[in-house]
Scaffold this motif. Structure first.
Motif, PDB file in Angstrom:
ATOM      1  N   GLY A  39       0.830  -1.188   0.000  1.00 52.54           N
ATOM      2  CA  GLY A  39       0.000   0.000   0.000  1.00 52.54           C
ATOM      3  C   GLY A  39       0.865   1.239   0.000  1.00 52.54           C
ATOM      4  N   CYS A  40       0.295   2.322   0.548  1.00 51.21           N
ATOM      5  CA  CYS A  40       1.017   3.590   0.594  1.00 51.21           C
ATOM      6  C   CYS A  40       0.519   4.371   1.795  1.00 51.21           C
ATOM      7  CB  CYS A  40       0.804   4.373  -0.697  1.00 51.21           C
ATOM      8  SG  CYS A  40      -0.910   4.862  -0.965  1.00 51.21           S
ATOM      9  N   GLY A  41       1.226   5.433   2.091  1.00 54.43           N
ATOM     10  CA  GLY A  41       0.801   6.256   3.209  1.00 54.43           C
ATOM     11  C   GLY A  41       1.640   7.497   3.331  1.00 54.43           C
ATOM     12  N   GLY A  42       1.288   8.280   4.329  1.00 55.07           N
ATOM     13  CA  GLY A  42       1.982   9.512   4.606  1.00 55.07           C
ATOM     14  C   GLY A  42       1.491  10.070   5.924  1.00 55.07           C
ATOM     15  N   PRO A  43       1.899  11.291   6.258  1.00 59.19           N
ATOM     16  CA  PRO A  43       1.577  11.862   7.565  1.00 59.19           C
ATOM     17  C   PRO A  43       0.086  11.913   7.917  1.00 59.19           C
ATOM     18  CG  PRO A  43       3.274  13.141   6.497  1.00 59.19           C
ATOM     19  CD  PRO A  43       2.786  12.140   5.486  1.00 59.19           C
ATOM     20  N   GLU A  44      -0.795  11.954   6.957  1.00 62.47           N
ATOM     21  CA  GLU A  44      -2.227  12.061   7.276  1.00 62.47           C
ATOM     22  C   GLU A  44      -3.054  10.891   6.764  1.00 62.47           C
ATOM     23  OE1 GLU A  44      -3.598  15.828   5.880  1.00 62.47           O
ATOM     24  OE2 GLU A  44      -2.257  16.947   7.202  1.00 62.47           O
ATOM     25  N   HIS A  45      -2.387   9.827   6.298  1.00 58.06           N
ATOM     26  CA  HIS A  45      -3.175   8.744   5.705  1.00 58.06           C
ATOM     27  C   HIS A  45      -2.372   7.451   5.580  1.00 58.06           C
ATOM     28  CE1 HIS A  45      -0.764   9.955   2.292  1.00 58.06           C
ATOM     29  NE2 HIS A  45      -1.120   8.851   1.676  1.00 58.06           N
ATOM     30  N   ARG A  46      -3.102   6.396   5.316  1.00 58.40           N
ATOM     31  CA  ARG A  46      -2.511   5.107   4.978  1.00 58.40           C
ATOM     32  C   ARG A  46      -3.535   4.340   4.139  1.00 58.40           C
ATOM     33  NH1 ARG A  46       1.615   1.983   7.490  1.00 58.40           N
ATOM     34  NH2 ARG A  46       1.621   3.421   9.243  1.00 58.40           N
ATOM     35  N   VAL A  47      -3.070   3.683   3.078  1.00 58.67           N
ATOM     36  CA  VAL A  47      -3.909   2.831   2.234  1.00 58.67           C
ATOM     37  C   VAL A  47      -3.265   1.458   2.220  1.00 58.67           C
ATOM     38  CG1 VAL A  47      -4.850   2.440  -0.071  1.00 58.67           C
ATOM     39  CG2 VAL A  47      -4.606   4.779   0.781  1.00 58.67           C
ATOM     40  N   CYS A  48      -4.053   0.442   2.513  1.00 61.82           N
ATOM     41  CA  CYS A  48      -3.572  -0.933   2.553  1.00 61.82           C
ATOM     42  C   CYS A  48      -4.290  -1.756   1.484  1.00 61.82           C
ATOM     43  CB  CYS A  48      -3.852  -1.521   3.928  1.00 61.82           C
ATOM     44  SG  CYS A  48      -3.387  -3.255   4.106  1.00 61.82           S
ATOM     45  N   ILE A  49      -3.526  -2.545   0.751  1.00 65.21           N
ATOM     46  CA  ILE A  49      -4.118  -3.483  -0.207  1.00 65.21           C
ATOM     47  C   ILE A  49      -4.452  -4.753   0.566  1.00 65.21           C
ATOM     48  CG2 ILE A  49      -3.784  -4.807  -2.320  1.00 65.21           C
ATOM     49  CD1 ILE A  49      -1.566  -2.702  -3.047  1.00 65.21           C
ATOM     50  N   LEU A  50      -5.739  -4.997   0.769  1.00 68.61           N
ATOM     51  CA  LEU A  50      -6.166  -6.185   1.490  1.00 68.61           C
ATOM     52  C   LEU A  50      -6.086  -7.428   0.612  1.00 68.61           C
ATOM     53  CD1 LEU A  50      -9.313  -4.818   3.359  1.00 68.61           C
ATOM     54  CD2 LEU A  50      -6.997  -5.116   4.268  1.00 68.61           C
ATOM     55  N   ARG A  51      -6.417  -7.261  -0.654  1.00 68.44           N
ATOM     56  CA  ARG A  51      -6.449  -8.389  -1.587  1.00 68.44           C
ATOM     57  C   ARG A  51      -6.219  -7.851  -2.987  1.00 68.44           C
ATOM     58  NH1 ARG A  51      -9.937 -13.042  -0.314  1.00 68.44           N
ATOM     59  NH2 ARG A  51      -9.802 -14.510  -2.014  1.00 68.44           N
ATOM     60  N   ALA A  52      -5.469  -8.588  -3.784  1.00 66.99           N
ATOM     61  CA  ALA A  52      -5.199  -8.183  -5.162  1.00 66.99           C
ATOM     62  C   ALA A  52      -5.436  -9.365  -6.090  1.00 66.99           C
ATOM     63  CB  ALA A  52      -3.765  -7.683  -5.304  1.00 66.99           C
ATOM     64  N   SER A  53      -5.989  -9.082  -7.250  1.00 67.74           N
ATOM     65  CA  SER A  53      -6.198 -10.115  -8.265  1.00 67.74           C
ATOM     66  C   SER A  53      -4.912 -10.288  -9.072  1.00 67.74           C
ATOM     67  CB  SER A  53      -7.344  -9.716  -9.201  1.00 67.74           C
ATOM     68  OG  SER A  53      -6.930  -8.633 -10.030  1.00 67.74           O
ATOM     69  N   GLN A  54      -4.970 -11.142 -10.054  1.00 67.39           N
ATOM     70  CA  GLN A  54      -3.864 -11.267 -11.001  1.00 67.39           C
ATOM     71  C   GLN A  54      -3.917 -10.076 -11.953  1.00 67.39           C
ATOM     72  OE1 GLN A  54      -6.752 -12.977 -11.270  1.00 67.39           O
ATOM     73  NE2 GLN A  54      -7.380 -12.771 -13.391  1.00 67.39           N
ATOM     74  N   GLU A  55      -2.880  -9.926 -12.768  1.00 65.08           N
ATOM     75  CA  GLU A  55      -2.883  -8.909 -13.809  1.00 65.08           C
ATOM     76  C   GLU A  55      -3.705  -9.412 -14.988  1.00 65.08           C
ATOM     77  OE1 GLU A  55       1.227  -8.033 -14.610  1.00 65.08           O
ATOM     78  OE2 GLU A  55       1.370  -6.806 -12.802  1.00 65.08           O
ATOM     79  N   PHE A  56      -4.089  -8.506 -15.882  1.00 61.43           N
ATOM     80  CA  PHE A  56      -5.004  -8.851 -16.974  1.00 61.43           C
ATOM     81  C   PHE A  56      -4.422  -8.566 -18.354  1.00 61.43           C
ATOM     82  CE2 PHE A  56      -7.590  -7.732 -13.244  1.00 61.43           C
ATOM     83  CZ  PHE A  56      -8.169  -8.968 -13.021  1.00 61.43           C
ATOM     84  N   TRP A  57      -3.122  -8.703 -18.521  1.00 59.55           N
ATOM     85  CA  TRP A  57      -2.484  -8.421 -19.809  1.00 59.55           C
ATOM     86  C   TRP A  57      -3.018  -9.304 -20.926  1.00 59.55           C
ATOM     87  CZ3 TRP A  57       0.141  -4.090 -20.109  1.00 59.55           C
ATOM     88  CH2 TRP A  57       0.651  -3.539 -18.941  1.00 59.55           C
ATOM     89  N   ASP A  58      -3.352 -10.559 -20.623  1.00 59.36           N
ATOM     90  CA  ASP A  58      -3.820 -11.510 -21.640  1.00 59.36           C
ATOM     91  C   ASP A  58      -5.316 -11.763 -21.563  1.00 59.36           C
ATOM     92  OD1 ASP A  58      -1.220 -11.865 -22.624  1.00 59.36           O
ATOM     93  OD2 ASP A  58      -0.781 -13.317 -21.032  1.00 59.36           O
ATOM     94  N   ASP A  59      -6.055 -10.893 -20.929  1.00 56.66           N
ATOM     95  CA  ASP A  59      -7.495 -11.072 -20.731  1.00 56.66           C
ATOM     96  C   ASP A  59      -8.261 -10.334 -21.832  1.00 56.66           C
ATOM     97  OD1 ASP A  59      -9.864 -11.872 -19.476  1.00 56.66           O
ATOM     98  OD2 ASP A  59      -9.906 -10.066 -18.226  1.00 56.66           O
ATOM     99  N   ASP A  60      -8.109 -10.796 -23.065  1.00 63.32           N
ATOM    100  CA  ASP A  60      -8.701 -10.108 -24.214  1.00 63.32           C
ATOM    101  C   ASP A  60     -10.220 -10.005 -24.146  1.00 63.32           C
ATOM    102  OD1 ASP A  60      -6.178  -9.710 -25.288  1.00 63.32           O
ATOM    103  OD2 ASP A  60      -6.244 -11.606 -26.398  1.00 63.32           O
ATOM    104  N   ASP A  61     -10.884 -11.047 -23.625  1.00 63.94           N
ATOM    105  CA  ASP A  61     -12.350 -11.015 -23.577  1.00 63.94           C
ATOM    106  C   ASP A  61     -12.894 -10.428 -22.280  1.00 63.94           C
ATOM    107  OD1 ASP A  61     -11.821 -13.047 -21.763  1.00 63.94           O
ATOM    108  OD2 ASP A  61     -12.908 -14.604 -22.868  1.00 63.94           O
ATOM    109  N   GLY A  62     -12.016 -10.112 -21.318  1.00 61.57           N
ATOM    110  CA  GLY A  62     -12.454  -9.507 -20.068  1.00 61.57           C
ATOM    111  C   GLY A  62     -13.054 -10.477 -19.069  1.00 61.57           C
ATOM    112  N   GLU A  63     -13.069 -11.760 -19.397  1.00 66.73           N
ATOM    113  CA  GLU A  63     -13.689 -12.747 -18.507  1.00 66.73           C
ATOM    114  C   GLU A  63     -12.958 -12.857 -17.169  1.00 66.73           C
ATOM    115  OE1 GLU A  63     -14.712 -17.491 -18.435  1.00 66.73           O
ATOM    116  OE2 GLU A  63     -14.686 -16.464 -20.361  1.00 66.73           O
TER     117      GLU A  63
END
Length: 167
Positions: A39-63
């Motif tokens: 994630g990211c953060g700074g003096p007034e905030h923090r963002v956490c990635i709880l869960r991430a999918s795979q990348e979609f470089w080869d997902d031509d049909d969007g499925e």
């Protein structure tokens, strides 16, 4: 905190995410800006990635992206239900006006600025802890990049009623 990879969603996973959220709310906000794989953060905030999918470089049909979004939506809905039981109904915050303001060169506070670049809206609970709010969203940097379930903590001021985009 680490990024949780895609996989099956269970009550144990829900408890893990709720524990991460409690930790986010309890820990001090970072003194300096950072951006790493969790994630990211700074003096007034923090963002956490709880869960991430795979990348979609080869997902031509969007499925694959649709399947990943459905999986993350189920996680988000479970978190919203659990946190609503704890704290009441969340605010639905439209992030588009904040994105527009940032693109027009206006100052947008963090983490709203970051979230507006990744998501169209978020669910937020104000006043969680001393002067803080919690927000949840599903975001994506670009159509080929992973979808991410995000938890954000910021200063209460970021969600005051006078701010545009609160709904």
């Amino acid at each position: 905190m680490t990024t949780a990879e895609s996989g099956s969603f269970s009550s144990a996973t829900l408890e893990e995410y709720l524990s991460l959220i409690d930790e986010l709310l309890a820990q001090p906000l970072p003194e300096a800006n950072f951006d790493d794989g969790t994630g990211c953060g700074g003096p007034e905030h923090r963002v956490c990635i709880l869960r991430a999918s795979q990348e979609f470089w080869d997902d031509d049909d969007g499925e694959a992206a649709c399947e990943a979004e459905a999986e993350l939506r189920a996680c988000l809905d479970a978190l919203i239900a659990a946190l609503t039981a704890r704290w009441g109904e969340p605010l639905v915050v439209d992030l588009l006006p904040h994105l527009r303001a940032g693109l027009e060169g206006k100052a947008v506070s963090e983490p709203i600025n970051r979230l507006s670049q990744l998501a169209g809206s978020m669910q937020a609970w104000p006043h969680r802890g001393p002067g803080r709010w919690l927000g949840l969203a599903i975001g994506q940097g670009d159509k080929e990049l992973p979808l991410e379930l995000l938890a954000a903590v910021g200063q209460t001021l970021a969600l005051e009623p006078s701010m545009p985009g609160r709904s």
